[in-house]
Design a protein around this motif. Sequence first.
Motif, PDB file in Angstrom:
ATOM      1  N   LEU A 163      -4.507  -1.953  -7.166  1.00  0.00           N
ATOM      2  CA  LEU A 163      -4.474  -1.143  -5.955  1.00  0.00           C
ATOM      3  C   LEU A 163      -4.204   0.317  -6.293  1.00  0.00           C
ATOM      4  O   LEU A 163      -4.809   1.222  -5.705  1.00  0.00           O
ATOM      5  CB  LEU A 163      -3.412  -1.695  -4.992  1.00  0.00           C
ATOM      6  CG  LEU A 163      -3.298  -1.020  -3.636  1.00  0.00           C
ATOM      7  CD1 LEU A 163      -4.612  -1.096  -2.867  1.00  0.00           C
ATOM      8  CD2 LEU A 163      -2.173  -1.639  -2.813  1.00  0.00           C
ATOM      9  N   ILE A 164      -3.313   0.548  -7.231  1.00  0.00           N
ATOM     10  CA  ILE A 164      -3.023   1.920  -7.628  1.00  0.00           C
ATOM     11  C   ILE A 164      -4.274   2.579  -8.218  1.00  0.00           C
ATOM     12  O   ILE A 164      -4.590   3.740  -7.906  1.00  0.00           O
ATOM     13  CB  ILE A 164      -1.851   1.952  -8.634  1.00  0.00           C
ATOM     14  CG1 ILE A 164      -0.541   1.619  -7.916  1.00  0.00           C
ATOM     15  CG2 ILE A 164      -1.744   3.317  -9.310  1.00  0.00           C
ATOM     16  CD1 ILE A 164       0.631   1.388  -8.838  1.00  0.00           C
ATOM     17  N   ASP A 173      -0.695  -4.888  -7.661  1.00  0.00           N
ATOM     18  CA  ASP A 173      -0.230  -3.501  -7.624  1.00  0.00           C
ATOM     19  C   ASP A 173      -0.994  -2.579  -8.578  1.00  0.00           C
ATOM     20  O   ASP A 173      -1.440  -1.495  -8.166  1.00  0.00           O
ATOM     21  CB  ASP A 173       1.269  -3.444  -7.900  1.00  0.00           C
ATOM     22  CG  ASP A 173       2.108  -3.857  -6.699  1.00  0.00           C
ATOM     23  OD1 ASP A 173       1.513  -4.265  -5.676  1.00  0.00           O
ATOM     24  OD2 ASP A 173       3.342  -3.766  -6.778  1.00  0.00           O
ATOM     25  N   ARG A 220       4.094   5.467  -5.884  1.00  0.00           N
ATOM     26  CA  ARG A 220       3.974   5.561  -7.339  1.00  0.00           C
ATOM     27  C   ARG A 220       2.964   6.636  -7.747  1.00  0.00           C
ATOM     28  O   ARG A 220       3.036   7.163  -8.866  1.00  0.00           O
ATOM     29  CB  ARG A 220       3.580   4.212  -7.921  1.00  0.00           C
ATOM     30  CG  ARG A 220       4.653   3.142  -7.707  1.00  0.00           C
ATOM     31  CD  ARG A 220       4.463   1.959  -8.629  1.00  0.00           C
ATOM     32  NE  ARG A 220       5.413   0.893  -8.358  1.00  0.00           N
ATOM     33  CZ  ARG A 220       6.689   0.891  -8.728  1.00  0.00           C
ATOM     34  NH1 ARG A 220       7.182   1.937  -9.376  1.00  0.00           N
ATOM     35  NH2 ARG A 220       7.477  -0.126  -8.452  1.00  0.00           N
ATOM     36  N   TRP A 247       0.836  -1.203   0.000  1.00  0.00           N
ATOM     37  CA  TRP A 247       0.000   0.000   0.000  1.00  0.00           C
ATOM     38  C   TRP A 247       0.875   1.259   0.000  1.00  0.00           C
ATOM     39  O   TRP A 247       0.566   2.232  -0.683  1.00  0.00           O
ATOM     40  CB  TRP A 247      -0.943  -0.012   1.203  1.00  0.00           C
ATOM     41  CG  TRP A 247      -2.068  -0.995   1.100  1.00  0.00           C
ATOM     42  CD1 TRP A 247      -2.007  -2.272   0.614  1.00  0.00           C
ATOM     43  CD2 TRP A 247      -3.420  -0.787   1.490  1.00  0.00           C
ATOM     44  NE1 TRP A 247      -3.236  -2.874   0.688  1.00  0.00           N
ATOM     45  CE2 TRP A 247      -4.130  -1.990   1.227  1.00  0.00           C
ATOM     46  CE3 TRP A 247      -4.114   0.276   2.047  1.00  0.00           C
ATOM     47  CZ2 TRP A 247      -5.495  -2.131   1.504  1.00  0.00           C
ATOM     48  CZ3 TRP A 247      -5.468   0.141   2.333  1.00  0.00           C
ATOM     49  CH2 TRP A 247      -6.145  -1.049   2.052  1.00  0.00           C
ATOM     50  N   ARG A 275       3.839   1.414  -1.266  1.00  0.00           N
ATOM     51  CA  ARG A 275       4.435   1.461  -2.603  1.00  0.00           C
ATOM     52  C   ARG A 275       3.455   2.069  -3.612  1.00  0.00           C
ATOM     53  O   ARG A 275       3.857   2.843  -4.490  1.00  0.00           O
ATOM     54  CB  ARG A 275       4.821   0.046  -3.026  1.00  0.00           C
ATOM     55  CG  ARG A 275       5.530  -0.055  -4.361  1.00  0.00           C
ATOM     56  CD  ARG A 275       6.124  -1.439  -4.562  1.00  0.00           C
ATOM     57  NE  ARG A 275       5.126  -2.496  -4.548  1.00  0.00           N
ATOM     58  CZ  ARG A 275       5.041  -3.457  -3.628  1.00  0.00           C
ATOM     59  NH1 ARG A 275       5.908  -3.486  -2.621  1.00  0.00           N
ATOM     60  NH2 ARG A 275       4.115  -4.394  -3.714  1.00  0.00           N
ATOM     61  N   ALA A 276       2.180   1.738  -3.484  1.00  0.00           N
ATOM     62  CA  ALA A 276       1.178   2.313  -4.383  1.00  0.00           C
ATOM     63  C   ALA A 276       1.111   3.828  -4.218  1.00  0.00           C
ATOM     64  O   ALA A 276       1.031   4.575  -5.214  1.00  0.00           O
ATOM     65  CB  ALA A 276      -0.188   1.683  -4.117  1.00  0.00           C
ATOM     66  N   THR A 332      -6.110   5.714  -6.488  1.00  0.00           N
ATOM     67  CA  THR A 332      -6.253   6.944  -7.273  1.00  0.00           C
ATOM     68  C   THR A 332      -7.668   7.503  -7.099  1.00  0.00           C
ATOM     69  O   THR A 332      -7.868   8.710  -6.887  1.00  0.00           O
ATOM     70  CB  THR A 332      -5.970   6.677  -8.760  1.00  0.00           C
ATOM     71  OG1 THR A 332      -4.625   6.212  -8.910  1.00  0.00           O
ATOM     72  CG2 THR A 332      -6.163   7.948  -9.584  1.00  0.00           C
TER      73      THR A 332
END
Length: 669
Positions: free
Chosen positions: A592-593, A589, A432, A426, A428-429, A597
Motif C-alpha cells: 500500500l505504501i 502495508d 509513514r 491507509w 498509517r501508510a 507513493t
Amino acid sequence: MFVYGDIMYFGGDYNPEQWSEDVWADDVARMREAGVNLVTVGVFSWASLEPEEGSYRFGWLDRVLGLLADNGIGVDLATATASPPPWFSASHPESLPVDADGARLWPGSRQAYCPSSPHYRAAAVRLARAMAEHYAGHPALRMWHIGNEYGCHVSRCYCDTSAAAFRDWLRKRYDLPGLNEAWGTRFWSQEYTSFEEVLPPRRTPSFLNPAHDLDFRRFSSAELLACHLAELEVLREVTPDVPVTTNFMAGVHWEIDYWQWAPHVDVVATDHYLRADDPDSHIDLAFAADVTRGLAGGAPWLLMEHSTSAVNWQPRNIPKTPGQMRRNSLAHVARGSDGALFFQWRASLAGAERHHSGMIPHAGTDSRIWREVCELGADLGRLTEVEGSRVTADVAIVFDWPGVWAQERPGHPSVDMTARDEIAAWHRALWRLGITADFVPPHGDLTPYRLVLLPAQYLLGETARSALLSYVEAGGTLVAGAYSGVADDNDRIWPGGYPGALREVLGVRMEEFVPLAEGGTVTLSDGSTGRIWREHGRAVTAEVIASYTAGDADPVADPWARVLDGVPAITRNARGGGAAWYLSTRLDDPSLIRLLTRITGEAGVRPAPGAVTGLELVRRAHPGGPSYLFAINHGADAAPLEAAGLDLLTGEPFPGTVPAGGVAVIKES
C-alpha cells in the motif's frame, strides 16, 4: 477556537469533591507552578451538587471556582449530568438502560441511564439550568461542558421507552410503505402493517434485518444528541456568550455519528488514550487527532483528556516511558489542538479509576510525572503564537460512521472485512510517507484536495456518488478501496455489478466477491501482496495496473487462484481532467505504501521535507502568516531534518537534527 488571550490551554479534569478542602489551596498553588490555565470541574459531581431531588448545594463549588478565579485559572464547567446519582435511579428505575437481551443495567458505575428517558432528560435540564443561573457571569467560567463521553458505555438502549422513541423517529423519516421499502421487509416475512409493530433490534433467532439495525444505530446516536441539545438550549438561553462543548472520543469510539454532532458545539473537543499494547500507538494518536480536526472543519480543536502515564482499564496498564507524554501532547497540538488537557489533576485514592495516572500522581510532586508535567506546561507557554493556526493538508480520507456500522454487521462475505482497520491502514501508510490527511464525510467539500481516498466506504448514496464523479471530472484523483460503494444509504445493494455506485467513475465491473481464507494472501503481477479479499470481474474503461496471479497456489486449497489469474486487481481510470483508481483487494502495508507513493506523486502531493521513518512531520500555518513545522521523533536515534528557522521550544535556531525521543517546533524562515 475561542480566545481568552493568546494561550495554549493546559490543565485537566479537576475533582476537588474527592478531596478534603484543606487540599484545595495546594492544588491551586501547584497549578500555577505547572502553568495550568484551564481545568474541567464538575463532570461527575451530580450527587454532590444535588444530594436530593430539587435541593442544590453549590457552596463547595463556589469556593473552588472562587479560588481558581483568584489565581487566574479558567474553568470548563461541566453540567454534571454524565452520571445520575443513586437517589435518581432509585426514584426512577424505569430510566435504567436495557441491553439487547432484555437485561436491565443497574447503577453502581456510571452512565446508568436510558438516553430516551423523559425523567433523565428533565432532571438533567433542571440541573443544567440551575448551574447556568447560578454561575452566569462568574469570572472563572470559560466554557460549558455538557455530559461526558456520550455513549461510551450505553450507546444503545433497547427498553420500551426507547422502542416508543424509535417509532417516533421512524415516523419522521418514513411513511409505512417507505419504511417497508427501505428495510426490504418482504425478505423473511417482515412487512409491517403498523408502526406499533416495530421494536428495537433486540436479540433474535438469526441475523437481524441490516437496515433495521442500521436505522436503530442512527436513532441511538440521535437520541444521545437530543440529550446534549436539551441542555445546550438552556445554556444558550441563560449564558449566550459562553462557548459550549462536550468531549468526543473521535477515532476510537465508533458508536456515535460525530459528523451529526460537530455543528452543535462551539469547541470541538476530544479524549484520546493510547493502547499500551500497540507499538504504533503514536500513529493511532495521529489518526484520532486528524479525525477530530475533520470534525472541526479544519479549525483548531481541543484535546480535553489524555493520560500522563498509565490508564486503569486495559488488560495490562503499562506506564508511558519518559518523554512519551510530551511527544503525545505535542503531537495532538501539531495536528490542530490548541492545548493539552488530562484526566485527571490528582490521581484518585478510591473508586474505579484509582489506578489511572494523574498530573499529580500518588507519589506526589517528587516524581518523574510531575516534573514532566511542569516541563510540558513550559513548552505550551512557548507555543502561544501557534494558537489559532491551521494544519495544511492536500489529501482527504472519506468515511462515515453509518458506513462502518453497516460493513461490520454479520452477514457479509468475510468477517475479516472490517472497515475501521482498513481506514486506519491507509492513514498509517500516509503517516509513514510523511503526508498529513484530513477526514471528510461523504457529503463534504472535496474541492480543496488534490487526492481523495475511500479506503472502505461500503455505504454510498446518490449525493455522495455524484460528488465523487464531479470531483474526478474536475481534475481530482480518487482512490477507492475494495468493497466500497456496494450499498446505498439504506444498505440496499446497488444492482448491476460491483463496485455499485462507483462503477462509472472507476471504469470497472466486478461480478463476484472472493474472500481469502483466514490468513491467506495473493500475489499481484506487480509484486504486491493482497490479503483478505479478491474480486472477479473486468476493466471496462480502466487501465489495468496489476492483476491477480495464480503463482504456486494449491488448486485444492484455493480453487479460485487459477480462475482469477489475470483478473484486474488494481486499475486506473482516466475521467475528465482527473483519474480514479480501484483496489479490488486489500494490500499489505508495504504494498500500500508503494502504491500510494506512486499515486501521491502523480497527484502532486508532496510529503513534508526530510520525512524519515519514525519522524512525524506536520505543518500548521496562519493564513497569510508564519508556518510552524512540528517534528516529533518517535525513534531511538537522532533524525536529520532539512528545515530552517527558530525552534520555539528552545528559542534557538533549529540545528538540523531532532534528538531521539525529542520534539522541535520550527517557525519556518
